[in-house]
Design a protein around this motif. Structure first.
Motif, short mmCIF file in Angstrom:
data_model
loop_
_atom_site.label_atom_id
_atom_site.label_comp_id
_atom_site.label_asym_id
_atom_site.label_seq_id
_atom_site.Cartn_x
_atom_site.Cartn_y
_atom_site.Cartn_z
N GLY A 29 0.79 -1.23 0.00
CA GLY A 29 0.00 0.00 0.00
C GLY A 29 0.82 1.27 0.00
O GLY A 29 0.26 2.37 -0.04
N ARG A 30 2.14 1.14 0.01
CA ARG A 30 3.00 2.32 0.11
C ARG A 30 3.68 2.69 -1.20
O ARG A 30 4.32 3.75 -1.27
N HIS A 31 3.58 1.83 -2.22
CA HIS A 31 4.35 2.07 -3.44
C HIS A 31 3.51 1.74 -4.67
O HIS A 31 2.77 0.75 -4.69
N ARG A 32 3.65 2.56 -5.72
CA ARG A 32 3.06 2.25 -7.02
C ARG A 32 4.08 1.44 -7.82
O ARG A 32 5.26 1.80 -7.89
N VAL A 33 3.60 0.36 -8.42
CA VAL A 33 4.49 -0.61 -9.05
C VAL A 33 4.02 -0.88 -10.47
O VAL A 33 2.82 -1.06 -10.72
N LEU A 34 4.99 -0.93 -11.39
CA LEU A 34 4.73 -1.35 -12.77
C LEU A 34 5.37 -2.71 -12.98
O LEU A 34 6.56 -2.88 -12.71
#
Length: 546
Positions: A29-34
Motif C-alpha cells: 500500500g505504500r508504493h506504485r508498481v509497474l
C-alpha cells in the motif's frame, strides 16, 4: 530524458519471482508498481489444467523456446530450453512440482559471502509464501498465496515404483520438503482445487490498485543517470515506451533474460559489450558467466497394462472423456500432472546428501525436442534420473545488440568425469529399482537405452546422444561478493549500480538440489521484504526529477 509514466518501482519480468516481488511491493500500500511482461496474460485453458503443460511445451505464444549452442560433449546437439513468456513465466508452463532443495544448499549460499541466506533465514519465506494443503508445521505455512497440495489418485505404477525403491533400501519419505529430503514418496504440486497455482494467480490478484500490469511489453534496455538506474525502456504494441522508477528497478527475466537485459543495457563483461557496439555503463564480468543447470536422461519402460497416459494421448475418444471429466468435475487424468512419485538418493557412498533426483512419469515419450512431445504407441512409463550437483558451468551472452534476438546459451554439459560417472551410476540405480518385485506386474522391459547398453562406456555413449538439460537454469547473475565474480550482493543489489536489483533464479550462487520454482518464489518474497525494509528505514532514496 522523456518518460511516458512514473512509478516507485518497476519489475521487469512477471515470472515466478517477478510476480512475488511486484505483488508484495504493491500490496504493502505504500508504493506504485509497474510490472512488465513480454508475453500475454495467463488465460489459456492449458495453463490452468495440471496435465496441460505438455501442450505448452512448444507453444510460441507462451514459450520463448530457447535453444543452446551445440554441446560438444553431447554429439553437438543443442539443448532445448523452454521458458515461460506469459504472466507467471515458467511457473505457467512447468510441471508444478514443489521442491525446495536441501537445507545445506542455502547454508552453502551463506558461506559464499551471502549473510541472511542460510536455511534458517530462508525457511520463513518459504513458509510465508505457502498455503500447504496438509496444514502448518515447523516446515510449512498456511494462508500464503502459493497453494501446495497432494495430487489426486496417484497412479498404481507410481505407487509400485515407490515400493520398488524401498525394496532397494531407499527409505520412505512422506515429505521431501520436511525434516529430511532423502527417500522416496509422492511429490506435491503448486495446485489448488486441481488447478495450477502459478505465481501470477498466487500474487497478482492480491496486489490491489497500486499495481499496473503491462503485458506484451518487451524490455529493451535499462535507463541510467550516471551509475543510477532510473527507469526502463520497452516495446509494446509496436511502440517504444519509457517508464521512470523513482525508487528502483527489479530485473526478473530469469537466468537467460536477466543477464541479456543487463548486457543490452551496458552492464556486463566490457569486451563482450564493446564487441557488439554497446556502450559500457559498468564492467561487471560476472553477468552471464556462471550458468548452471541439472542434467538428466529418460529411462523408458514398456508397461504390461494399459494404465499410462500414452493410451490417453493416442485416443481421441479418451481425450474427449478426460476433458469432460475435468471441465465438469475436475476429475480424471487431467487433474494431476502425471509425475506422482520421486526419489532422492546418492549416486555413491561418498556423498553426505542426495545428489540424485528420480522423477517418474506415467507416460513414455518417443521424442521430446523443439518440435514437440510425441508418446510411444504402446503403454509406457519413464524414470528420469537428474544429477543435482553437476560440475558443468556455462554462460549466457548476447547474439548481437538486437534486444529481440535470442541470447547465446552454452551449458558445457558432460565435460567433467564427475558429471559423467554420476549419470552412469544414476542409470544403474534406476535399473535396480526397475528390477524389483514390486514392479513386476507392470514391467514389460526396458526400451531405452535397452538391455544391450550395459558397460560404463556404452551408457556414457548413450547419455551423450540422449541426455538433456533439466530446465533448471540458475547462476547467470550470481549472488556473490564483487571480488568473487558476483553480480548482486546479499540484498540483491547489482554491484556498482544504484537503484537496480535482480530477483530470480539467476541470482542463485549454486544449484539447489531439486526443482527451482519454489526457490525462485522464495527469492521474490525475500527481495520484496528487503526492499520494503530498506524503504521504510530510509535507505532507498528517491531519484531526482526526470
Amino acid at each position: 530524458m522523456q518518460f511516458d509514466s512514473e512509478f516507485d518501482f518497476i519489475v521487469s519480468g512477471a515470472g515466478s519471482a517477478g510476480c512475488a516481488v511486484a505483488g508484495r511491493l504493491a500490496e504493502s500500500g505504500r508504493h506504485r508498481v509497474l510490472l512488465l511482461e513480454a508475453g500475454p496474460a495467463d488465460s489459456a485453458f492449458w495453463i490452468k489444467v495440471p496435465m496441460g503443460y505438455p501442450m505448452l511445451f512448444t507453444n510460441p505464444k507462451v514459450n520463448w523456446m530457447f535453444e543452446s549452442e551445440p554441446e560438444s560433449e553431447l554429439n553437438n546437439r543443442p539443448m532445448y530450453n523452454p521458458r515461460g513468456k506469459v504472466l507467471g513465466g515458467t511457473s505457467s508452463i512447468n510441471g508444478m512440482l514443489y521442491v525446495r532443495g536441501h537445507p545445506n544448499d542455502y547454508d552453502t549460499w551463506a558461506q559464499m559471502g551471502n549473510p541472511g541466506w542460510g536455511w534458517h533465514d530462508v525457511l520463513p519465506f518459504f513458509r510465508k509464501a505457502e498455503d500447504q494443503g496438509r496444514g502448518a508445521d515447523e516446515y510449512h505455512g498456511t494462508g500464503g498465496p502459493l497453494a501446495v497440495s497432494d495430487q489426486p489418485n496417484p497412479s498404481p505404477v507410481a505407487l509400485a515404483i515407490i515400493e520398488a525403491a524401498k525394496q532397494t533400501g531407499i527409505p520412505a519419505n512422506p515429505d521431501f520438503n520436511g525434516a529430511r529430503q532423502e527417500g522416496t514418496g509422492l511429490f506435491q504440486t503448486t495446485t489448488r482445487n486441481r488447478r495450477r497455482c502459478n505465481s501470477a494467480r498466487a500474487y497478482l490478484s492480491r496486489a490491489g490498485r497500486n499495481l499496473r500490469i503491462d503485458t506484451g511489453a518487451h524490455a529493451t534496455r535499462l535507463l541510467f543517470q550516471g551509475r543510477d538506474c532510473i527507469g526502463i525502456e520497452y516495446r509494446q504494441n509496436g511502440q517504444i515506451r519509457r517508464a521512470r522508477a523513482r525508487r528502483g528497478v527489479v530485473v526478473s527475466g530469469g537466468s537467460f533474460g536477466s543477464p541479456q537485459l543487463l548486457q543490452l543495457s551496458g552492464i556486463g563483461p566490457a569486451d563482450h559489450l564493446q564487441s557488439h557496439g554497446i556502450g559500457v555503463v559498468h564492467d561487471l564480468p560476472g553477468v552471464g558467466s556462471r550458468l548452471r543447470d541439472h542434467f538428466y536422461a529418460s529411462i523408458i519402460f514398456r508397461c504390461h497394462e494399459p494404465v499410462t497416459i500414452n493410451e490417453l494421448a493416442r485416443s481421441p475418444l479418451r481425450q474427449v472423456i478426460a476433458g469432460a471429466q475435468y471441465v465438469l468435475a475436475r476429475r480424471g487424468p487431467l487433474a494431476a500432472n502425471g509425475i506422482f512419485a520421486g526419489v532422492f538418493t546418492r549416486t555413491d557412498d561418498t556423498r553426505d546428501r542426495p545428489n540424485l533426483q528420480i522423477n517418474t512419469n506415467i507416460w513414455s515419450v518417443a521424442s521430446r525436442d523443439k518440435k514437440g512431445m510425441h508418446v510411444h504407441d504402446f503403454p509406457g512409463f519413464t524414470m528420469s534420473p537428474v544429477h543435482l550437483d553437476p560440475v558443468a558451468t556455462g554462460e549466457v551472452r548476447l547474439r548481437n545488440a538486437d534486444p529481440f534476438a535470442d541470447p547465446v546459451i552454452r551449458h558445457n554439459f558432460f565435460r567433467d568425469e564427475v558429471d559423467r560417472m554420476a549419470m552412469v551410476n544414476a542409470v544403474r540405480i534406476v535399473r535396480n529399482i526397475a528390477s524389483q518385485p514390486a514392479l513386476a506386474r507392470y514391467m514389460a522391459g526396458e526400451i531405452r537405452p535397452g538391455p544391450d547398453v550395459r558397460t560404463d562406456d556404452e551408457i556414457t555413449d548413450w547419455l551423450r546422444g540422449n541426455g538433456i538439460a533439466n530446465l533448471h537454469p540458475v547462476g547467470s547473475c550470481a549472488m556473490r561478493p564483487a571480488s568473487a565474480g558476483g553480480v548482486v550482493d546479499h540484498r540483491l543489489r547489482v554491484h556498482g549500480i544504484g537503484g537496480l536489483y535482480v530477483a530470480d533464479a539467476s541470482i542463485m550462487p549454486s544449484l539447489p538440489a531439486g526443482n527451482t520454482n519454489a526457490p525462485s518464489i522464495m527469492i521474490g518474497e525475500k527481495c520484496a521484504a528487503m526492499i520494503l525494509e530498506d524503504a521504510a528505514a530510509g535507505r532507498i532514496q528517491t531519484s531526482g526529477a526526470a
